[in-house]
Design a protein around this motif. Sequence first.
Motif, PDB file in Angstrom:
ATOM      1  N   LEU A 132       0.833  -1.204   0.000  1.00  0.00           N
ATOM      2  CA  LEU A 132       0.000   0.000   0.000  1.00  0.00           C
ATOM      3  C   LEU A 132       0.863   1.247   0.000  1.00  0.00           C
ATOM      4  O   LEU A 132       0.561   2.227  -0.696  1.00  0.00           O
ATOM      5  CB  LEU A 132      -0.928  -0.010   1.211  1.00  0.00           C
ATOM      6  CG  LEU A 132      -1.845   1.212   1.373  1.00  0.00           C
ATOM      7  CD1 LEU A 132      -2.766   1.360   0.155  1.00  0.00           C
ATOM      8  CD2 LEU A 132      -2.666   1.098   2.646  1.00  0.00           C
ATOM      9  N   ASP A 133       1.957   1.224   0.758  1.00  0.00           N
ATOM     10  CA  ASP A 133       2.872   2.368   0.786  1.00  0.00           C
ATOM     11  C   ASP A 133       3.504   2.594  -0.587  1.00  0.00           C
ATOM     12  O   ASP A 133       3.593   3.733  -1.073  1.00  0.00           O
ATOM     13  CB  ASP A 133       3.953   2.131   1.843  1.00  0.00           C
ATOM     14  CG  ASP A 133       4.909   3.295   1.965  1.00  0.00           C
ATOM     15  OD1 ASP A 133       4.465   4.397   2.345  1.00  0.00           O
ATOM     16  OD2 ASP A 133       6.119   3.121   1.675  1.00  0.00           O
ATOM     17  N   ALA A 134       3.936   1.496  -1.230  1.00  0.00           N
ATOM     18  CA  ALA A 134       4.511   1.618  -2.581  1.00  0.00           C
ATOM     19  C   ALA A 134       3.466   2.120  -3.573  1.00  0.00           C
ATOM     20  O   ALA A 134       3.770   2.917  -4.470  1.00  0.00           O
ATOM     21  CB  ALA A 134       5.067   0.265  -3.031  1.00  0.00           C
ATOM     22  N   PHE A 135       2.237   1.650  -3.419  1.00  0.00           N
ATOM     23  CA  PHE A 135       1.157   2.088  -4.309  1.00  0.00           C
ATOM     24  C   PHE A 135       0.902   3.593  -4.155  1.00  0.00           C
ATOM     25  O   PHE A 135       0.695   4.301  -5.151  1.00  0.00           O
ATOM     26  CB  PHE A 135      -0.121   1.313  -3.977  1.00  0.00           C
ATOM     27  CG  PHE A 135      -1.367   1.903  -4.573  1.00  0.00           C
ATOM     28  CD1 PHE A 135      -1.657   1.753  -5.922  1.00  0.00           C
ATOM     29  CD2 PHE A 135      -2.249   2.631  -3.783  1.00  0.00           C
ATOM     30  CE1 PHE A 135      -2.799   2.312  -6.465  1.00  0.00           C
ATOM     31  CE2 PHE A 135      -3.384   3.182  -4.320  1.00  0.00           C
ATOM     32  CZ  PHE A 135      -3.661   3.022  -5.658  1.00  0.00           C
ATOM     33  N   GLU A 136       0.931   4.099  -2.917  1.00  0.00           N
ATOM     34  CA  GLU A 136       0.694   5.530  -2.703  1.00  0.00           C
ATOM     35  C   GLU A 136       1.817   6.363  -3.322  1.00  0.00           C
ATOM     36  O   GLU A 136       1.560   7.439  -3.882  1.00  0.00           O
ATOM     37  CB  GLU A 136       0.573   5.826  -1.208  1.00  0.00           C
ATOM     38  CG  GLU A 136      -0.638   5.197  -0.527  1.00  0.00           C
ATOM     39  CD  GLU A 136      -1.963   5.724  -1.060  1.00  0.00           C
ATOM     40  OE1 GLU A 136      -1.971   6.689  -1.849  1.00  0.00           O
ATOM     41  OE2 GLU A 136      -3.010   5.156  -0.704  1.00  0.00           O
ATOM     42  N   ARG A 137       3.045   5.876  -3.245  1.00  0.00           N
ATOM     43  CA  ARG A 137       4.162   6.594  -3.885  1.00  0.00           C
ATOM     44  C   ARG A 137       3.991   6.582  -5.408  1.00  0.00           C
ATOM     45  O   ARG A 137       4.255   7.589  -6.083  1.00  0.00           O
ATOM     46  CB  ARG A 137       5.500   5.954  -3.497  1.00  0.00           C
ATOM     47  CG  ARG A 137       5.856   6.115  -2.031  1.00  0.00           C
ATOM     48  CD  ARG A 137       7.349   5.866  -1.794  1.00  0.00           C
ATOM     49  NE  ARG A 137       7.759   4.551  -2.267  1.00  0.00           N
ATOM     50  CZ  ARG A 137       7.733   3.447  -1.536  1.00  0.00           C
ATOM     51  NH1 ARG A 137       7.297   3.496  -0.286  1.00  0.00           N
ATOM     52  NH2 ARG A 137       8.133   2.287  -2.019  1.00  0.00           N
ATOM     53  N   TYR A 138       3.559   5.456  -5.941  1.00  0.00           N
ATOM     54  CA  TYR A 138       3.321   5.353  -7.386  1.00  0.00           C
ATOM     55  C   TYR A 138       2.208   6.312  -7.807  1.00  0.00           C
ATOM     56  O   TYR A 138       2.304   6.974  -8.848  1.00  0.00           O
ATOM     57  CB  TYR A 138       2.948   3.915  -7.731  1.00  0.00           C
ATOM     58  CG  TYR A 138       2.805   3.631  -9.211  1.00  0.00           C
ATOM     59  CD1 TYR A 138       3.905   3.275  -9.974  1.00  0.00           C
ATOM     60  CD2 TYR A 138       1.561   3.715  -9.840  1.00  0.00           C
ATOM     61  CE1 TYR A 138       3.785   3.002 -11.324  1.00  0.00           C
ATOM     62  CE2 TYR A 138       1.432   3.450 -11.189  1.00  0.00           C
ATOM     63  CZ  TYR A 138       2.539   3.094 -11.932  1.00  0.00           C
ATOM     64  OH  TYR A 138       2.399   2.835 -13.270  1.00  0.00           O
TER      65      TYR A 138
END
Length: 220
Positions: free
Chosen positions: A120-126
């Motif tokens: 989820l954290d990586a998705f928010e950065r993306y």
Amino acid sequence: KAMNIGTAMSRYRIGTRIRAGFLVVLALLAGVVGLGCAGLDGMRRNFLEYDRLSESTINVLTIDRNVAGLRRNVVLYGTSGSEQALSRARALQLDLRSRLQTAIAGFRSDQRRQWAEEMLDAFERYSAALNLVVDLRRQREDTFSSRVEQPGREVRQRLTDVIETAMAAEEFRIAAVAGRAQERLSLARLDAVRFRSDVNPAVAERLLGRFDSYAEALAD
């Protein structure tokens, strides 16, 4: 021993013995019902766990599929500027965020929950990077329209006016120079449009050469 039980039971009245036997039967039935309920409750828990695992598996598979779809539509938007691709990417963003949050809440394993939180954290950065790409592309489109496309149309119209005026005054050399400059300007504008859709160094180099050629035609 059986005779002792029979002798002991014979001391009671028939009605009492019937009631005692009935109570024994009821006790046995209650035991059977209890065992059955316990078994059914265990089955219910197993089915609920199976349902939870099935939903979790479907959710993870859907996340994997939607990540691929999001990346595909982002690449398509980045290369072509398709608003339809951007719209699909936005819809997938909303769905992925919701599914990842559901996965975090549904996982019982700390390791899997940590995996979902990291994703989820990586998705928010993306998503933040995608928002930046959208803003930069729109700024580029606005800059191209205001500083390249609109001035190009104005210069082309002025050259057309020069050609018409020169032809009317029989200044054919001036008309020829203006015509040559207009042709080179048109080629430069065409390469500018190509560069907007295909950010290629070769196209950029050719575009700069077109503008140099246009400037030389005006100098003549």
